[in-house]
Write an enzyme that holds these catalytic residues in place. Structure first.
Site, PDB file in Angstrom:
ATOM      1  N   ARG A  46       0.838  -1.200   0.000  1.00  0.00           N
ATOM      2  CA  ARG A  46       0.000   0.000   0.000  1.00  0.00           C
ATOM      3  C   ARG A  46       0.870   1.247   0.000  1.00  0.00           C
ATOM      4  NH1 ARG A  46      -1.600   2.824   4.299  1.00  0.00           N
ATOM      5  NH2 ARG A  46      -1.476   1.062   5.728  1.00  0.00           N
ATOM      6  N   TYR A  98     -15.494  15.740 -17.587  1.00  0.00           N
ATOM      7  CA  TYR A  98     -15.992  14.374 -17.479  1.00  0.00           C
ATOM      8  C   TYR A  98     -17.059  14.315 -16.380  1.00  0.00           C
ATOM      9  CZ  TYR A  98     -16.020   9.512 -15.900  1.00  0.00           C
ATOM     10  OH  TYR A  98     -16.407   8.268 -15.488  1.00  0.00           O
ATOM     11  N   ASP A 170      -6.009  18.068 -16.124  1.00  0.00           N
ATOM     12  CA  ASP A 170      -6.265  16.699 -16.557  1.00  0.00           C
ATOM     13  C   ASP A 170      -5.740  16.576 -17.986  1.00  0.00           C
ATOM     14  OD1 ASP A 170      -7.443  14.385 -17.729  1.00  0.00           O
ATOM     15  OD2 ASP A 170      -9.002  14.392 -16.196  1.00  0.00           O
ATOM     16  N   LYS A 195      -6.981   5.027 -20.029  1.00  0.00           N
ATOM     17  CA  LYS A 195      -7.191   5.461 -21.396  1.00  0.00           C
ATOM     18  C   LYS A 195      -5.912   5.294 -22.235  1.00  0.00           C
ATOM     19  CE  LYS A 195     -11.306   6.667 -19.875  1.00  0.00           C
ATOM     20  NZ  LYS A 195     -11.219   6.627 -18.413  1.00  0.00           N
TER      21      LYS A 195
END
Length: 378
Positions: A46, A98, A170, A195
């Site tokens: 983690r 988005y 972004d 993406k």
């Protein structure tokens, strides 16, 4: 190193003591310390993992940042970055975003006491006029999703610096291959790595890249505390995708140019949203800050029944919600990516029931054009 070489060798060639060319997948939750006085570089996945560290170093190098952090999705990356702010922080954000980002800002962050102004961040005077004492950041997508609006990153960075704000960009649509926001003055870059970076529609991922070590330390604190880190096997897949990023983006960019021109010539299409058109409002800024226009195109048809016909009849394009993979996809935003945006707001912005978005892939351009033609004209 040039960008194409960085995609393969940004973090060095030696992946492990055995000389593995491919980065090994260290599928381990925990790591043994060497002895009582010597703590291992890695302790718990983690916090850090060798596979993830290699990927993060690669993405940081591609974006020119001090450090990158890999998350389980793009939304996980954005959620972590938003922890940098607390009530009554005010954020100026692109109006065209988005739908998942809008949902986070409006339904999660706003409930925590933060406030937002959603505007066309290409309007610099409007941006500066909204800055007040509580304002902490400017958040932009450029090009935006799905209307392909363009914001001037360098100009926004100047405004942010003047008022001591963070500029968060972004960069999912263009990737660092076509656009490097940190070099233009941004402070944090975000990606849905699902993406173009991954590029094969086979795994979820997200990235936050910090320009400075100071910002990196702050993001690291929240990243390890929240724990939405990217698993080793997914890191392997994203890194493998990055190796071919320049090749894919060049092909996608060229395909998109021809498809946009074809759509513009169709009598059944009333409008095409594509930043590569010289008459696009953001064309001059795009050519100044980016080296390509990417593979995203939106378009509006004249008659609503044609939407269902297109989505039913395409054979090479696939009716699916995501973007950025090698396969060409077509999306209906009012039912998919922007379904949570109120209808009145969608219509005001132009995301109506005749609006479609396509993500151009790497197929042969003749097949893609023929597929769209037969679906529109059939």
């Amino acid at each position: 190193m040039e960008f194409e070489t960085l995609c393969l060798h940004a973090d060095g060639n030696k992946k492990d003591e055995w000389g593995s060319i491919a980065t090994p997948v260290y599928q381990s939750a925990t790591f043994v310390h060497k002895d009582f006085n010597e703590v291992s570089k890695y302790s718990y996945s983690r916090l850090s993992n060798p596979t993830r560290a290699h990927l993060e170093n690669t993405v940081a190098a591609l974006e020119g940042g001090a450090a990158a952090f890999a998350f389980s999705s793009g939304m996980a990356a954005l959620s972590c970055v938003m922890k940098l702010f607390e009530a009554p922080a005010h954020i100026i954000a692109s109006e065209d975003l988005y739908g998942g980002s809008l949902r986070l800002f409006r339904n999660v962050n706003a409930r925590e006491g933060m406030s937002f102004d959603f505007i066309d961040t290409g309007d610099l005077k409007k941006v500066e006029s909204l800055i007040r004492r509580e304002t902490k950041a400017i958040y932009v997508e450029t090009p935006s999703n799905p209307l392909m609006q363009v914001s001037d990153i360098a100009a926004l960075a100047g405004i942010a610096k003047k008022h001591k704000l963070l500029l968060i960009v972004d960069n999912t649509f263009l990737t660092p291959y076509f656009q490097r926001p940190l070099a233009l003055g941004a402070d944090i870059v975000l990606h849905s790595g699902t993406k173009y970076l991954g590029g094969h529609n086979d795994t979820l991922a997200g990235f936050a890249v910090a320009k400075t070590e100071e910002l990196a330390e702050k993001i690291l604190y929240y990243a390890k505390t929240i724990g939405a880190c990217l698993a080793p096997a997914d890191c392997f897949l994203i890194e493998r995708g990055i190796k071919t990023l320049p090749l894919r983006m060049d092909r996608i960019n060229e395909n998109a140019k021809q498809i946009a021109e074809m759509l513009r010539s169709c009598k059944a299409v009333s409008k095409v949203y594509y930043t590569g058109f010289p008459d696009h409002a953001g064309y001059a800024v795009s050519t100044k800050q980016a080296t390509g226009f990417g593979g995203m195109i939106s378009f509006e048809v004249k008659d609503k029944p044609l939407v269902e016909k297109i989505l039913t009849c395409v054979k090479v394009f696939q009716y699916a919600e995501s973007l950025g993979g090698v396969e060409s996809l077509i999306t209906y935003p009012v039912r998919q990516t922007h379904a949570d945006v109120p209808e009145e707001e969608r219509n005001r912005r132009g995301i109506n029931d005749r609006f479609l978005r396509i993500s151009v892939g790497i197929e042969n351009i003749k097949d893609l054009i023929e597929d769209l033609r037969q679906a529109i004209d059939k």
